[in-house]
Design an enzyme around this catalytic site. Structure first.
Site, short mmCIF file in Angstrom:
data_model
loop_
_atom_site.label_atom_id
_atom_site.label_comp_id
_atom_site.label_asym_id
_atom_site.label_seq_id
_atom_site.Cartn_x
_atom_site.Cartn_y
_atom_site.Cartn_z
N HIS A 230 0.82 -1.23 0.00
CA HIS A 230 0.00 0.00 0.00
C HIS A 230 0.85 1.27 0.00
CE1 HIS A 230 -3.62 -2.30 0.40
NE2 HIS A 230 -3.32 -2.76 1.60
N ASP B 204 -2.69 -10.68 -2.41
CA ASP B 204 -3.26 -10.19 -1.15
C ASP B 204 -4.75 -9.86 -1.37
OD1 ASP B 204 -2.03 -8.76 1.59
OD2 ASP B 204 -3.82 -7.75 0.84
N HIS C 61 -6.28 -7.33 -0.46
CA HIS C 61 -6.42 -5.89 -0.72
C HIS C 61 -5.68 -5.50 -2.01
CE1 HIS C 61 -6.69 -6.36 3.74
NE2 HIS C 61 -7.76 -5.58 3.55
N ASP D 261 -4.36 -12.83 3.39
CA ASP D 261 -5.60 -12.39 4.03
C ASP D 261 -6.84 -12.66 3.19
OD1 ASP D 261 -4.57 -10.53 2.28
OD2 ASP D 261 -4.53 -8.88 3.74
ZN LIG Z 1 -4.03 -7.21 2.74
#
Ligand SMILES: [Zn+2]
Length: 311
Positions: free
Chosen positions: A130, A167, A169, A248
């Site tokens: 991120h 991931d 995200h 995740d």
């Molecule tokens: Zn994540």
């Protein structure tokens, strides 16, 4: 030829506060399971060095690198944690951890390119995907994978590298850094909508983004990967593959609502390894991103490493 396992004790010293899911116990859970299963024996443990400011500058704006260093070193000295965004806390141990996490990715890249090891996994924190060119966010400070990918290109002279991000995200930071850099192909799959709510529209032709709705499970994820990633990866012929390995999307992880299980992570790793063997002399550097259910994280990393370290 072995699989290297990079980590450093300083990665445990980064503390985002009581009850925060991105915690040092994550690395302990991975270590414990690798020892308990005997998988540890198949790996070559290596200590992560400190990343150089020059390498950080390959992926981040130099002003950001200098400012973040100054802020984190001040926090290390005065002992007072500080919020960099709503869910990203810089604490006294953050600087030491962040430079080891990025340092692991770069050192792993060198070791793999030099042929000292076949591939490598970096069991590090803080995660990186991120972190944008000039912003820390979403538990991330420096973009470990983007720094390593640029190191492979700009310092080691490779011409094409792929980044694979599974991931749950969207890896918005990596996309911010490498969109438009035609030396890199990034393929990803992530839950949408979910933090950071980006990625539905790719920022460059070198991005293959696959947003999936909540409650998507393994068979659909595998089919989408097959359909969207594989041809592009094959046509791109990467000389090396970097993995943003977040776990995740596991069905037991509470930060996302996808339904992957250990066998899905093994399958994804097999597919990545297949591309690497065909085009990249087997070169893979994988870096830990998310994964917050400790048991599911450890079992998924073990599944990933079992495939990476298999003959
Ligand atoms: Zn994540």
């Amino acid at each position: 030829m072995t699989t290297a396992f990079y980590s450093h004790p300083d990665c445990r010293g980064h503390d985002m506060g009581e009850g925060h899911p991105e915690c040092a116990l994550r690395l302990d859970a991975i270590d414990d399971l690798l020892l308990a299963t005997g998988l540890d024996i198949a790996l070559e443990r290596r200590e992560a060095p400190v990343v150089t400011m020059e390498d950080l500058g390959l992926a981040h704006e130099s002003r950001y690198v200098v400012e973040l260093r100054d802020v984190l070193q001040r926090i290390a000295a005065d002992g007072r944690p500080r919020y960099l965004d709503a869910d990203t806390v810089a604490a006294p141990g953050t600087w030491a951890a962040a430079v080891r996490a990025a340092g692991a990715a770069v050192a792993a890249t060198d070791a793999v390119i030099d042929g000292a090891v076949r591939n490598a996994f970096c069991s590090v924190r803080p995660p990186g995907h991120h972190a944008t060119r000039a912003q820390a966010m979403g538990f991330c400070f420096f973009n470990n994978v983007a720094v390593a990918a640029r190191h492979a290109l700009d310092v080691r002279g490779l011409e094409r590298v792929a980044i694979v991000d599974f991931d749950v995200h969207h890896g918005n930071g990596t996309e911010d850094i490498i969109a438009g850099d035609e030396r890199v192909l990034m393929v990803s799959i992530f839950q949408h909508p979910l933090y950071p709510y980006s990625g539905a529209v790719p920022m460059g032709t070198n991005m293959v983004n696959v947003p999936v709705p909540p409650y998507t499970r393994g068979p659909q994820v595998r089919a989408l990967i097959e359909e969207n990633w594989m041809e592009r990866l094959d046509a791109f012929r990467p000389e090396m593959i970097f993995v943003s390995a977040g776990f995740d999307a596991h069905r037991e992880d509470e930060l996302g609502q996808l339904g992957l299980v250990e066998a899905d992570y093994a399958w994804i790793t097999e597919r990545i390894k297949g591309v690497a063997v065909k085009h990249s002399r087997g070169r893979i550097v994988s870096c830990l991103e998310g994964g917050y259910n400790l048991g599911a994280l450890a079992r998924s990393v073990a599944a990933h490493l079992r495939v990476l370290s298999a003959a």
